[in-house]
Design an enzyme around this catalytic site. Structure first.
Site, PDB file in Angstrom:
ATOM      1  NE  ARG A 167      -3.497  -2.120   2.817  1.00 45.92           N
ATOM      2  CZ  ARG A 167      -3.472  -3.316   3.517  1.00 45.92           C
ATOM      3  NH1 ARG A 167      -2.110  -3.616   4.181  1.00 45.92           N
ATOM      4  NH2 ARG A 167      -3.879  -4.228   3.358  1.00 45.92           N
ATOM      5  CE  LYS A 190      -6.138  -0.667   4.900  1.00 48.53           C
ATOM      6  NZ  LYS A 190      -7.262  -1.116   4.246  1.00 48.53           N
ATOM      7  CG  HIS A 258      -4.667   0.831  -3.668  1.00 51.95           C
ATOM      8  ND1 HIS A 258      -3.794   0.523  -2.696  1.00 51.95           N
ATOM      9  CD2 HIS A 258      -5.653   0.072  -3.671  1.00 51.95           C
ATOM     10  CE1 HIS A 258      -4.575  -0.446  -1.891  1.00 51.95           C
ATOM     11  NE2 HIS A 258      -5.443  -0.622  -2.523  1.00 51.95           N
ATOM     12  NE  ARG A 261      -2.820  -3.442  -1.249  1.00 49.19           N
ATOM     13  CZ  ARG A 261      -2.276  -4.437  -0.333  1.00 49.19           C
ATOM     14  NH1 ARG A 261      -1.130  -4.640  -0.144  1.00 49.19           N
ATOM     15  NH2 ARG A 261      -3.190  -5.107   0.368  1.00 49.19           N
ATOM     16  CG  HIS A 284      -6.001  -8.819   1.316  1.00 50.85           C
ATOM     17  ND1 HIS A 284      -6.189  -9.374   0.177  1.00 50.85           N
ATOM     18  CD2 HIS A 284      -5.800  -7.364   1.494  1.00 50.85           C
ATOM     19  CE1 HIS A 284      -6.098  -8.231  -0.488  1.00 50.85           C
ATOM     20  NE2 HIS A 284      -5.870  -7.039   0.225  1.00 50.85           N
ATOM     21  CE1 TYR A 293      -6.116  -7.246  -6.618  1.00 52.58           C
ATOM     22  CE2 TYR A 293      -6.340  -8.462  -4.533  1.00 52.58           C
ATOM     23  CZ  TYR A 293      -6.038  -7.407  -5.267  1.00 52.58           C
ATOM     24  OH  TYR A 293      -5.781  -6.206  -4.682  1.00 52.58           O
TER      25      TYR A 293
END
Length: 314
Positions: A167, A190, A258, A261, A284, A293
């Site tokens: 990110r 995150k 982004h 990514r 994730h 995806y």
């Protein structure tokens, strides 16, 4: 430059609880500064609405007395201001989290919010660049600057985003001491969760060339990527450079930092990468997020089939 403080039009009892809630998010939930800022702005918008809706600053007793119609009126007001469905859904998520905090701490018990359905945001698939477009963007990024070190910086940053699937915020949070010496590096994502990502030689080379040319002394704990005046690089500068690249190369508007990514993940999947590995590389927490995806790649395969298969043209 630190962000401007966010004002809450609330009575002292509610203002204190909001401050405690923000401290809990930062300390217990380990929310990022960006997430904390978003939550605070959402809640500020809500209490500001209550100021006009109720005719006075709200306190905890006012929150306990709110009806479903009050929450619906807030959503309607935000929608009238032009707020999209995705942002409305985020608003409701913030309110649910705050009211859950109030309930758990025996401050306010109000089930009214549970009767309000948040707008369902439209499902959007990641929009990656084609492999040729991504490589062209990396090769051309350095042409946007006359200063060699700034050119090297942009090349290094975009190569890192595409080569490691980071990110933008993760890349800009790196310090000089984080420069990979080997074939892998640790990334803090995150929720401050850490993951290890492999580093291609071309990524190490691009970062090394940038550091060698950077005119500012980078201490171990200095930001790795700095702006023209030596301060930590602002994400807005990176986004502006990507917009310039779009114009130069004729790339679609979806070509953002982004998107590099997204391109990393999509191209790995197309090359035979498995979902679990890609999930780990992207950081994730849920496999369902990574599974988007597969839809992207299925769309590509369908398009190729329709364009190339003789029977598809009948």
């Amino acid at each position: 430059m630190p962000p401007a403080p966010i004002h809450f039009a609330a009575r002292p009892d509610l203002a204190r609880v909001i401050a405690d809630w923000r401290g809990w998010l930062e300390g217990e939930r380990r929310s990022s500064p960006h997430t904390l800022d978003g939550y605070a702005r959402d809640l500020s918008a809500f209490v500001t609405f209550l100021l006009s809706h109720l005719g006075a600053e709200a306190g905890l007793d006012d929150l306990a007395a709110l009806k479903p119609a009050d929450f619906r009126a807030f959503l309607a007001a935000r929608q009238a201001e032009g707020l999209g469905k995705s942002s409305q859904a985020r608003l409701m998520s913030t309110l649910r989290g705050f009211f859950k905090y109030l309930d758990r701490h025996d401050l306010v018990h109000n089930p009214a919010l549970g009767a309000v359905k948040a707008p369902r945001p439209p499902k959007s698939l990641p929009k990656p660049l084609a492999a040729e477009e991504a490589l062209e963007a990396l090769n051309t990024a350095g042409e946007l600057h006359d200063e060699p070190w700034l050119a090297a910086r942009d090349v290094a940053l975009f190569t890192l985003l595409y080569g490691c699937g980071l990110r933008l915020g993760e890349a800009l949070s790196l310090e000089k001491r984080d420069i990979p010496a080997g074939d892998a590096m640790t990334i803090t994502g995150k929720g401050r969760k850490q993951r290890v990502v492999p580093v291609l030689p071309i990524v190490r080379q691009a970062i090394g060339e940038y550091v060698a040319l950077c005119p500012y002394p980078l201490a171990a704990q200095s930001p790795l990527f700095v702006g023209a005046r030596g301060a930590k690089l602002n994400p807005g500068v990176v986004q502006r450079q990507m917009r310039r690249l779009r114009l130069l190369l004729g790339l679609p508007e979806t070509a953002t930092p982004h998107a590099l990514r997204h391109s990393f993940a999509t191209h790995l999947l197309a090359g035979g990468g498995d979902l679990r590995t890609i999930q780990e590389l992207l950081g994730h927490s849920s496999l369902s997020t990574t599974q988007r995806y597969t839809q992207v790649d299925a769309e590509r395969l369908t398009r190729v089939y329709r364009d190339a298969h003789p029977r598809a043209k009948g």
